[in-house]
Motif scaffolding. Structure first.
Motif, mmCIF file in Angstrom:
data_model
loop_
_atom_site.group_PDB
_atom_site.id
_atom_site.type_symbol
_atom_site.label_atom_id
_atom_site.label_comp_id
_atom_site.label_asym_id
_atom_site.label_seq_id
_atom_site.Cartn_x
_atom_site.Cartn_y
_atom_site.Cartn_z
ATOM 1 N N ILE A 1 12.005 8.653 -2.847
ATOM 2 C CA ILE A 1 12.263 7.368 -2.201
ATOM 3 C C ILE A 1 11.184 7.123 -1.168
ATOM 4 N N VAL A 2 10.635 5.909 -1.160
ATOM 5 C CA VAL A 2 9.584 5.518 -0.215
ATOM 6 C C VAL A 2 10.021 4.248 0.500
ATOM 7 N N ILE A 3 9.881 4.258 1.813
ATOM 8 C CA ILE A 3 10.177 3.083 2.627
ATOM 9 C C ILE A 3 8.873 2.556 3.200
ATOM 10 N N HIS A 4 8.558 1.310 2.872
ATOM 11 C CA HIS A 4 7.481 0.610 3.565
ATOM 12 C C HIS A 4 8.132 -0.106 4.745
ATOM 13 N N MET A 5 7.849 0.366 5.912
ATOM 14 C CA MET A 5 8.529 -0.093 7.123
ATOM 15 C C MET A 5 7.586 -0.958 7.950
ATOM 16 N N PHE A 6 8.149 -1.985 8.594
ATOM 17 C CA PHE A 6 7.349 -2.920 9.382
ATOM 18 C C PHE A 6 7.961 -3.017 10.784
ATOM 19 N N VAL A 7 7.158 -2.654 11.780
ATOM 20 C CA VAL A 7 7.591 -2.755 13.181
ATOM 21 C C VAL A 7 6.798 -3.891 13.806
ATOM 22 N N ALA B 1 5.862 11.033 6.909
ATOM 23 C CA ALA B 1 5.547 9.719 7.478
ATOM 24 C C ALA B 1 4.050 9.538 7.650
ATOM 25 N N ALA B 2 3.646 8.269 7.576
ATOM 26 C CA ALA B 2 2.242 7.905 7.812
ATOM 27 C C ALA B 2 2.190 6.550 8.487
ATOM 28 N N THR B 3 1.461 6.476 9.602
ATOM 29 C CA THR B 3 1.193 5.168 10.203
ATOM 30 C C THR B 3 0.049 4.549 9.401
ATOM 31 N N VAL B 4 0.317 3.413 8.798
ATOM 32 C CA VAL B 4 -0.611 2.855 7.809
ATOM 33 C C VAL B 4 -1.579 1.864 8.436
ATOM 34 N N GLU B 5 -1.071 0.906 9.206
ATOM 35 C CA GLU B 5 -1.921 -0.132 9.788
ATOM 36 C C GLU B 5 -1.367 -0.548 11.138
ATOM 37 N N ARG B 6 -2.101 -0.244 12.202
ATOM 38 C CA ARG B 6 -1.695 -0.712 13.533
ATOM 39 C C ARG B 6 -2.018 -2.203 13.646
ATOM 40 N N MET B 7 -1.053 -2.970 14.138
ATOM 41 C CA MET B 7 -1.198 -4.419 14.134
ATOM 42 C C MET B 7 -0.812 -5.000 15.485
ATOM 43 N N PRO B 8 -1.180 -6.277 15.729
ATOM 44 C CA PRO B 8 -0.827 -6.903 17.006
ATOM 45 C C PRO B 8 0.654 -7.235 17.077
ATOM 46 N N TYR B 9 1.142 -7.333 18.283
ATOM 47 C CA TYR B 9 2.526 -7.748 18.539
ATOM 48 C C TYR B 9 2.771 -9.111 17.900
ATOM 49 N N LEU B 10 3.890 -9.231 17.176
ATOM 50 C CA LEU B 10 4.230 -10.497 16.530
ATOM 51 C C LEU B 10 5.323 -11.179 17.348
ATOM 52 N N ASN C 1 1.128 -10.809 5.470
ATOM 53 C CA ASN C 1 0.138 -10.589 4.407
ATOM 54 C C ASN C 1 -0.683 -9.338 4.678
ATOM 55 N N VAL C 2 -1.137 -9.181 5.917
ATOM 56 C CA VAL C 2 -1.937 -8.010 6.276
ATOM 57 C C VAL C 2 -1.095 -6.745 6.202
ATOM 58 N N ALA C 3 0.139 -6.832 6.732
ATOM 59 C CA ALA C 3 1.011 -5.656 6.757
ATOM 60 C C ALA C 3 1.342 -5.167 5.351
ATOM 61 N N LYS C 4 1.681 -6.096 4.456
ATOM 62 C CA LYS C 4 2.024 -5.693 3.082
ATOM 63 C C LYS C 4 0.793 -5.163 2.337
ATOM 64 N N ALA C 5 -0.351 -5.808 2.571
ATOM 65 C CA ALA C 5 -1.579 -5.374 1.882
ATOM 66 C C ALA C 5 -2.022 -3.988 2.327
ATOM 67 N N SER C 6 -1.610 -3.585 3.518
ATOM 68 C CA SER C 6 -2.038 -2.287 4.042
ATOM 69 C C SER C 6 -1.556 -1.135 3.161
ATOM 70 N N PHE C 7 -0.478 -1.329 2.412
ATOM 71 C CA PHE C 7 0.053 -0.262 1.575
ATOM 72 C C PHE C 7 -0.722 -0.095 0.263
ATOM 73 N N GLU C 8 -1.693 -0.971 0.033
ATOM 74 C CA GLU C 8 -2.477 -0.870 -1.195
ATOM 75 C C GLU C 8 -3.510 0.253 -1.106
ATOM 76 N N LYS C 9 -3.827 0.674 0.112
ATOM 77 C CA LYS C 9 -4.810 1.757 0.243
ATOM 78 C C LYS C 9 -4.114 3.113 0.084
ATOM 79 N N GLU C 10 -4.910 4.138 -0.073
ATOM 80 C CA GLU C 10 -4.347 5.479 -0.210
ATOM 81 C C GLU C 10 -3.647 5.883 1.087
#
Length: 612
Positions: free
Chosen positions: A323-329, A360-369, A225-234
């Protein structure tokens, strides 16, 4: 009356044996069955169990079977008798034709073979009891869209066997991705071996399992939820990433969301031909959502599936497209698997490369899942939930492809695997049940050269398991891909399974897995190796130079060494006096190994200490 779903319309039953038709009803019920001219009956016992043995039937059909008592009635239509094989293991046996359809569709698109059928068992585990009945699943034929669901390796093996034997073939598909051997043996075996008793006890605590699933599901959902929502910002693209390749530098340890963008140009004529536009994005570590011109065209939630997205032509337009890739690591070491296709393919066949620089842009740094706890991997669960309910189904033999999930404890694989073979034979009350298994294919997680050897050790343990009677190992290290855990060449695997089956089960031929080194003549600066082979040795590039040999000296240094064919069954390897160990094809992805028999079977890997 209750019966298992494996007894149903379109089923394939084993020919030339007495197949039981069984189930549960009220105690003392008279149960009747008709097949052809045979009218059979029995009475259920005090627990309501009944069993009627069908007469031994020759290969063929279709037949109709009618079963009834006062509580219920079943009519099984389109029943065939032929040879039934159990498919077992993990994802490389489970992997369906749909996964590789882009590579095989021209060959298989018109296939309609009602004589090859598969029952895909529901993937259910149970840690508290051995289940009696399967409650889901149905038989399907190798026709149309149903063909896409077939195990790819299983289908190719079945197709060759059917073509040669001209009988119906049934497949019982039990393989489950990611499963280690421990999932496929009984509690009694687990306790006897003593390796996983603590895990078994935890899993027998239903409340703990329920709470673990609930907690981890919520944790995973919150992360997403947090990762996907992060793309809503500029999003400001501040960097450049080259695709393909794994991330380096600061990005190597990055966990979170990343946005990547690239433009491509289309001409007017590119859009004038009707047909499917295909977007290939190789394999992405770990997950992605992909947009073209702001419209979502595909998504994948984990790292292994090939990224092939079909794009509606209406999404595209003449001129510049984006083409835009929303990528999740999720767990570090993100990137794009090398040596895969990254391109847009238009209906007329034009290929537009998407390799190279992307914004490329790092959008939201997140904790290890952390990985979720996959309870289907745990000790004895699938044995109880999937295998035990199948035990009354008569089968001709087993095809098994597994081992990737045991590489962490590779040195005891032979022990665990041999115990599993014995367990299955006991379950089917057949001490000589034929067992054909596939040795691990080559894979090095996208890294070359391959230097790790845990998969090589497991392959050697698989080779040791040939001491079991009535088994046959099929080599596959040469059918692997260094950048794909699920190599696409399942036709090659199926072909070798079918060859082994022709020998071990049908006794039409003698199966030869590959040239095996049987004698080493050590000299000061060379070794002469004698191979046992069915046909003269060959090198797959047509020369006499053999690749794939390595040595280890007294310091532990590993180096590649030269080797040449000396005769039709002998190889000379150049060494020096410091060499302590000689190896062939002894790493996780031995893609450089090129020694084969004339029948195109790869030489068996080995790791041999120098004889003083």
């Amino acid at each position: 009356m209750q019966i298992s779903t494996v007894l149903g319309n379109g089923m394939v039953l084993q020919r030339e044996v007495q197949n039981p038709v069984w189930g549960y009803t009220r105690p003392g019920e008279k149960v009747q069955l008709i097949i052809g001219e045979h009218h059979l009956e029995t009475q259920s016992d005090k627990d309501g169990y009944f069993e009627i043995l069908l007469p031994s039937m020759k290969a063929g059909g279709p037949w109709e079977i009618r079963l009834w008592d006062t509580t219920g009635r079943y009519v099984f239509q389109d029943v065939l008798f032929g040879d039934v094989f159990l498919l077992g293991g993990q994802s490389n046996m489970e992997l369906p034709l749909s996964w590789i359809w882009d590579q095989v569709k021209e060959e298989l698109a018109e296939i309609r073979n009602e004589q090859i059928r598969m029952f895909d068992l529901p993937k259910e585990y149970d840690f508290l009891k051995k289940r009696e009945l399967l409650t889901q699943g149905k038989w399907v034929s190798a026709c149309g869209k149903d063909l896409l669901a077939f195990s790819a390796a299983g289908y190719y093996a079945a197709a060759e066997i059917h073509k040669k034997e001209n009988i119906p073939i049934g497949l019982l598909q039990t393989a489950v991705g990611g499963t280690p051997v421990k999932a496929w043996v009984s509690e009694e075996t687990i306790r006897r071996q003593g390796y996983y008793e603590e895990e078994l006890e935890r899993c027998r605590d239903e409340k703990w399992v329920e709470n673990t699933i609930a907690f981890e599901t919520e944790r995973e959902q919150c992360w997403w939820n947090v990762a996907k929502a992060s793309f809503e910002k500029e999003i400001r693209y501040h960097d450049v990433i080259n695709i393909p390749g794994f991330f380096t530098g600061d990005l190597k340890k990055y966990i979170g969301s990343i946005s990547l963008k690239k433009e491509f140009r289309l001409q007017e004529e590119d859009l004038q031909i009707d047909g499917i536009v295909k977007l290939y994005l190789g394999a992405i570590v770990d997950a992605d959502i992909v947009y073209i011109n702001g419209i979502k065209v595909g998504d994948t939630t984990f790292r292994y599936p090939p990224r092939l997205y079909e794009v509606d032509k209406s999404v595209l337009h003449e001129g510049i497209n984006e083409i835009v890739i929303h990528m999740f690591v999720m767990r570090e070491n993100g990137g794009f698997m090398p040596d895969k296709a990254y391109e847009l393919v238009l209906p007329q066949g034009r290929h537009i490369s998407l390799m190279g620089e992307w914004e490329a842009a790092t959008v939201e740094r997140m904790p290890y899942l952390p990985d979720m706890t996959f309870f289907q991997y745990a000790a004895t669960g699938l044995y109880n939930g999937m295998l035990y309910p199948l035990r009354r189904q008569k089968i001709k033999g087993c095809f098994f492809y597994q081992g990737e999930s045991n590489t962490g404890v590779a040195d005891r694989y032979e022990q665990e695997f041999s115990a599993m073979i014995g367990e299955w034979r006991s379950l089917w009350n057949d001490p000589s049940l034929p067992f054909i298994y596939v040795q691990l294919a080559g894979f090095s997680d996208g890294i070359l050269p391959s230097t790790q050897t845990d998969w090589a050790v497991l392959r050697s343990e698989q080779l040791k398991a040939e001491h079991n009677k009535n088994v046959c190992m099929v080599q596959a290290y040469d059918l692997g891909e260094y950048n794909d855990l699920h190599p696409f060449d399942k036709k090659g695997v199926g072909h070798r399974i079918a060859l082994a089956c022709d020998s071990l089960i049908y006794h039409n031929s003698v199966f030869f897995k590959g040239p095996c080194a049987v004698d080493f003549a050590w000299h000061r600066d060379f070794v002469e190796i004698l191979f046992e082979t069915d046909t003269p040795l060959t090198v797959c590039d047509g020369t006499d130079r053999v690749h794939g040999f390595q040595t280890v000296d007294e310091t532990g240094r590993i180096r590649n060494v030269e080797a040449k064919l000396k005769s039709e069954n002998e190889v000379r390897v150049e060494i020096d006096e410091r060499v302590k160990v000689l190896m062939y094809a002894w790493n996780n992805y031995p893609g450089q190994a090129n020694l084969y028999s004339g029948s195109h079977m790869p030489a068996v890997p080995f790791c041999r200490k120098r004889e003083e």
